[in-house]
Write an enzyme that holds these catalytic residues in place. Structure first.
Site, PDB file in Angstrom:
ATOM      1  N   HIS A 177      11.635 -85.518   1.971  1.00 30.21           N
ATOM      2  CA  HIS A 177      11.422 -86.029   0.860  1.00 30.21           C
ATOM      3  C   HIS A 177      10.918 -87.420   0.893  1.00 30.21           C
ATOM      4  O   HIS A 177       9.873 -87.554   0.336  1.00 30.21           O
ATOM      5  CB  HIS A 177      12.773 -85.918  -0.243  1.00 30.21           C
ATOM      6  CG  HIS A 177      12.579 -86.785  -1.598  1.00 30.21           C
ATOM      7  ND1 HIS A 177      12.553 -85.892  -2.572  1.00 30.21           N
ATOM      8  CD2 HIS A 177      12.664 -87.938  -1.897  1.00 30.21           C
ATOM      9  CE1 HIS A 177      12.345 -86.799  -3.781  1.00 30.21           C
ATOM     10  NE2 HIS A 177      12.304 -88.145  -3.159  1.00 30.21           N
ATOM     11  N   GLU A 178      11.599 -88.191   1.782  1.00 24.75           N
ATOM     12  CA  GLU A 178      11.110 -89.850   1.995  1.00 24.75           C
ATOM     13  C   GLU A 178      10.014 -89.497   2.626  1.00 24.75           C
ATOM     14  O   GLU A 178       8.976 -90.590   2.439  1.00 24.75           O
ATOM     15  CB  GLU A 178      12.202 -90.396   2.638  1.00 24.75           C
ATOM     16  CG  GLU A 178      13.661 -90.817   2.028  1.00 24.75           C
ATOM     17  CD  GLU A 178      13.414 -90.987   0.719  1.00 24.75           C
ATOM     18  OE1 GLU A 178      12.238 -91.545   0.323  1.00 24.75           O
ATOM     19  OE2 GLU A 178      14.008 -90.613  -0.211  1.00 24.75           O
ATOM     20  N   HIS A 181       7.018 -89.338   0.441  1.00 24.80           N
ATOM     21  CA  HIS A 181       6.456 -90.586  -0.094  1.00 24.80           C
ATOM     22  C   HIS A 181       5.568 -91.431   0.873  1.00 24.80           C
ATOM     23  O   HIS A 181       4.596 -91.989   0.266  1.00 24.80           O
ATOM     24  CB  HIS A 181       7.592 -91.246  -0.744  1.00 24.80           C
ATOM     25  CG  HIS A 181       8.406 -90.982  -1.817  1.00 24.80           C
ATOM     26  ND1 HIS A 181       7.723 -90.380  -3.040  1.00 24.80           N
ATOM     27  CD2 HIS A 181       9.813 -90.492  -2.075  1.00 24.80           C
ATOM     28  CE1 HIS A 181       8.939 -90.189  -3.940  1.00 24.80           C
ATOM     29  NE2 HIS A 181       9.647 -90.150  -3.289  1.00 24.80           N
ATOM     30  N   GLU A 261       8.890 -87.849  -8.126  1.00 25.95           N
ATOM     31  CA  GLU A 261      10.255 -87.321  -7.475  1.00 25.95           C
ATOM     32  C   GLU A 261      10.154 -85.836  -7.443  1.00 25.95           C
ATOM     33  O   GLU A 261      10.518 -85.227  -6.333  1.00 25.95           O
ATOM     34  CB  GLU A 261      11.482 -87.852  -8.252  1.00 25.95           C
ATOM     35  CG  GLU A 261      11.709 -89.469  -8.218  1.00 25.95           C
ATOM     36  CD  GLU A 261      11.874 -89.905  -6.652  1.00 25.95           C
ATOM     37  OE1 GLU A 261      12.296 -89.017  -5.851  1.00 25.95           O
ATOM     38  OE2 GLU A 261      11.281 -90.929  -6.297  1.00 25.95           O
TER      39      GLU A 261
END
Length: 661
Positions: A177-178, A181, A261
Site C-alpha cells: 500500500h505504501e 503511494h 487511499e
C-alpha cells in the site's frame, strides 16, 4: 492500475488542492477582517469621546482592513511555505520528525529483519531504489506511512504495532500500500497538503501566542486595559477564526486523500497477488478498534504522536478519529469489502478469538521466518560468466509502476542468485560504495589496473583493495544482477557526506570513460547514481511530473529514439525502420529525423533532463513509442534493457528488472 493515469490524477489533485486552499484562505481573510472590525469599533468609539480624538472612520477602516488582510496572508502563506520547506529534505526528515528510528542493515531484531526483507523484495520487484526504512517504536497502533518528494529520497515508516501484530503476508500488504503511494506520485502531494494544513493552523497558533503574551505582560500604570483588552480580543478572534480554518483544513484533506487511499488499496492488492494480506491487516485494525475491552484500543490505527492532525492523511489507517465529511480514509469496513465483498462485521468476533489464540505462536513463527527468509542467502549461488541474455521485449507502459506475481517471483529469483557476500556488502555504508565502483572495473587487466589506481588516489588504498575484491567476485555473477544489486546499495550510500557523494559521482564518470568508450551499462549505472545523489542533495528541485507536450520537445524525442534504436541495432536499415515506426507512435503528425548523435551519452543526458518535464500522459505515449522501438526485432538484449531502465528512472517511471525468457 495504469501508472500514468494515477500520475495524472495526482497532478489534478494538486491543482484541486491549490484551489481549495485559495478558497479557504479567502474565507479566513474575510472572517478575520470581520473579527478585527468588531474589535476595533470599541477603540474607535473611545477615541471619538476624547478631546481632539476625532477619527476619519472610512480611512481608519480601510487601513485596518489592509493591515489585517496582509498580516493574515503572511501568517497563512508564510506558514505553509515554511512547513513545505522544512519537509522538503525528503522522507527521512518527515519520518524523524514523527519519532521514527532508522532500521539499520545490521539490525538483529527478527521483526526488523522481516520488515527489511519485505521492503527489499518490493523494491527489487518494482525497480524502485530501496527507500529509507523507519520504525515508530513508541506507537503500539497498527499504522504506516510513506514520505518524500521522489522515489530517490523516499522513506517508509511502520509502527511497532505493525511488527508485533501483523503476519508476514499482512505486513507485505501494508508495505505494498505504501509503495503504491511512492510509485503513484502521492508523496509530493502529501507534503504539499501538510504545508496547507500547517498554514491554516498557523493563525490559531499565532492567536494563542498573543493571548499568552498579554496574560504574562505586567499591566502598565498608564494602561487602562484598553490595549490589553484589544490584543486579547484579537488573539481570541484569531483562535476562533483559526478553528474555522481547522474545519476547512480537514475538509481539504478528506477531499484530496480519501480516494487516493482506495486507489492505493487497489494497487496493493495487485502488488501482492491476493488481497488476503492487506484485508487481514485492515481486519485487525477494524476489529481492535471495535474491541471496547481493550484500554484505549492500544493496537488500533490511532496515531498518538504530536502532530497527528498534520500527518493523518498520510497514514495507512485513519490516524485521527474523524468520520463523515472530515474522514481522510474510507471506513475500514468499506476498504475490506472492496477487497473481499463477502466480509460482514459480525465476522470480527470470531476473528478476534482466533487472533488471541494464535498470538504467541504467530510471534515465534514470524521471528523464525524473518531469520530464514531471504536473509539467509541463496541455497546455491550459481557461478556464471557475465552474459547478455535476450528475452521477449516487454510492454514498457504496462510494466512501469506495476508489481505483480511475476515481478515478485522474479525479484526472489534475482535475490537467490546473488552471493551472500555481495548482498551483505550492498547493505554496508562503506562496502556499498566500493561495490558500486567495482561494477565499473573492466575485465581487461591493464584497464582495471588504471581504474584501481584512480580509485586509490581518490579514496585511499583500503577502499581500492575492497573494490578489487568485489570486482573479482562480480566477474562470477551474471550481469543482469548488477543493477538490482546497485539499487539496494544506493540506500546506504545516500547517507554519506555531501562531499563524498560529489566525489563518487565524478569518479564513476572517470572510471567509465577511462578507455574512451561508454557502454549502455556504464551510462545506466552512472545516470541512475547521479539521479539518486541529485535528488537526495537537492530534493526541493526534484520534479516527478510536468505539463509539457511531446510536440514541444520533439527534438529531444528524436534524439532519444535515435540513440535507443542505434544502440540496439547493428544493421542501419533495421535501426531506421524501428525509428520510423516508433516515431509515428510518438508524434504521428510530425516527421522526426533519425540522427544518432556522435557523443550519444551527453546528448541523452541533456535530453532526458528536459523530457522529465513532460506531462504524465505524454510520458505514457513516449514510453509506448520506446516499447515499439525495442519490440521491432521481437527481442531485447540486456544492454538495451539497462539503457531503457536508465531512461525510465530519469522520467520517474520506475521499470522492474528484466524477466529473461
Amino acid at each position: 492500475m495504469n501508472f500514468f493515469a494515477q500520475q495524472a490524477k495526482a497532478r489534478a489533485n494538486t491543482g484541486r488542492l491549490i484551489l481549495l486552499f485559495a478558497a479557504a484562505v479567502l474565507l479566513i481573510v474575510v472572517a478575520m477582517n470581520l473579527v478585527v472590525l468588531v474589535g476595533a469599533t470599541a477603540l474607535i468609539a473611545a477615541e471619538q469621546d476624547r478631546p481632539g480624538g476625532a477619527v476619519d472612520m472610512q480611512a481608519w477602516y480601510a487601513t485596518l482592513s489592509l493591515w489585517t488582510t496582509g498580516l493574515t496572508l503572511l501568517i497563512i502563506v508564510g506558514g505553509s511555505l515554511y512547513k513545505v520547506a522544512s519537509l522538503s529534505g525528503g522522507g527521512r526528515k518527515v519520518a524523524e520528525a514523527f519519532g521514527g528510528t532508522l532500521v539499520k542493515a545490521s539490525a538483529s531484531d527478527p521483526m526488523l529483519v522481516r520488515l527489511r526483507n519485505v521492503v527489499e523484495e518490493m523494491a527489487i520487484a518494482s525497480g524502485v531504489p530501496m527507500p529509507a526504512l523507519y520504525v515508530l517504536e513508541d506507537q503500539p497502533a497498527i499504522n504506516a506511512f510513506a514520505a518524500g518528494t521522489t522515489p530517490a529520497n523516499a522513506a517508509i515508516a511502520v509502527t511497532r504495532g505493525c511488527l508485533d501484530r501483523l503476519t508476514r503476508d499482512e505486513l507485505q500488504g501494508v508495505v505494498a500500500h505504501e509503495f503504491s503511494h511512492v510509485l503513484n506520485g502521492d508523496m509530493r502531494l502529501n507534503i504539499k497538503l501538510m504545508g496547507v494544513i500547517f498554514g491554516i493552523l498557523a493563525l490559531q497558533i499565532s492567536g494563542q501566542h498573543i493571548i499568552d503574551s498579554v496574560w504574562h505582560v505586567r499591566r502598565s500604570s498608564k494602561d487602562e486595559g484598553g490595549v490589553r483588552l484589544a490584543l486579547g480580543s484579537l488573539g481570541l478572534g484569531m483562535i476562533i477564526v483559526g478553528f474555522i480554518g481547522v474545519i476547512f483544513g480537514r475538509l481539504i484533506k478528506a477531499a484530496v486523500s480519501r480516494q487516493r487511499e482506495f486507489l492505493a488499496d487497489a494497487s496493493a492488492v495487485q502488488f501482492t497477488r491476493l488481497g488476503a494480506g492487506l484485508a487481514g491487516a485492515l481486519k485487525k485494525i477494524g476489529g481492535l478498534e471495535m474491541d471496547s475491552s481493550r484500554e484505549a484500543t492500544p493496537y488500533s490505527s490511532r496515531f498518538t504522536a504530536a502532530g497527528d492532525e498534520e500527518i493523518s492523511h498520510m497514514l495507512f489507517g485513519s490516524g485521527f478519529s474523524l468520520s463523515g465529511l472530515f474522514a481522510t480514509h474510507p471506513p475500514v469496513l468499506e476498504r475490506i469489502q472492496a477487497i473481499e465483498p463477502g466480509f460482514r462485521p459480525e465476522q470480527w468476533n470470531s476473528l478476534k478469538h482466533q487472533w488471541a489464540e494464535a498470538e504467541n505462536q504467530a510471534s515465534q513463527a514470524s521471528a523464525d521466518e524473518a531469520v530464514q527468509h531471504l536473509s539467509a542467502g541463496p541455497a546455491e549461488a550459481p557461478v556464471t560468466p557475465p552474459v547478455t541474455p535476450a528475452g521477449a521485449a516487454p510492454d514498457v507502459v504496462a510494466a512501469v509502476g506495476t508489481i505483480n506475481s511475476a515481478s515478485i517471483d522474479n525479484a526472489l529469483k534475482l535475490r537467490k542468485r546473488i552471493p551472500q557476500a555481495l548482498w551483505s556488502a550492498a547493505h554496508d555504508a562503506d562496502d556499498a560504495l566500493a561495490l558500486l565502483l567495482a561494477q565499473l572495473i573492466d575485465v581487461d587487466a591493464e584497464l582495471a589496473r588504471r581504474q584501481l589506481q584512480l580509485v586509490g588516489a581518490s579514496w585511499g588504498r583500503p577502499v581500492a583493495e575492497r573494490v578489487q575484491n568485489f570486482a573479482r567476485e562480480l566477474q562470477a555473477v551474471a550481469r543482469d544482477l548488477y543493477l538490482p544489486l546497485a539499487a539496494v546499495a544506493f540506500a546506504p550510500v545516500r547517507q554519506r557526506p555531501r562531499a563524498e557523494l560529489f566525489r563518487l559521482k565524478n569518479d564513476c564518470t572517470l572510471l567509465s570513460l577511462l578507455d574512451g568508450q561508454l557502454s549502455c551499462f556504464e551510462f545506466a549505472l552512472g545516470h541512475m547514481l547521479k539521479l539518486q545523489i541529485t535528488e537526495v542533495m537537492h530534493p526541493q528541485r526534484a520534479r516527478t511530473m510536468g505539463r509539457k507536450s511531446l510536440m514541444a520537445l520533439s527534438e529531444d524525442v528524436a534524439i532519444l529514439l535515435s540513440i535507443l534504436v542505434g544502440q540496439g541495432h547493428t544493421d542501419p536499415r533495421a535501426a531506421q525502420a524501428a525509428f520510423a515506426k516508433a516515431a509515428r507512435r510518438a508524434l504521428p503528425m510530425l516527421e522526426l529525423r533519425f540522427a544518432p548523435p556522435a557523443n550519444w551519452s551527453t546528448a541523452l543526458d541533456e535530453s532526458l533532463s528536459r523530457l522529465n518535464s513532460l506531462s504524465p500522459m505524454a510520458k505514457e505515449r513516449l514510453l509506448s513509442s520506446l516499447s515499439i522501438a525495442i519490440m521491432h526485432d521481437e527481442r531485447i538484449t540486456l544492454e538495451e534493457f539497462e539503457l531503457l531502465r536508465a531512461v525510465c528512472a530519469s522520467l520517474h517511471c520506475q521499470l522492474p528488472p528484466l524477466q529473461a525468457a
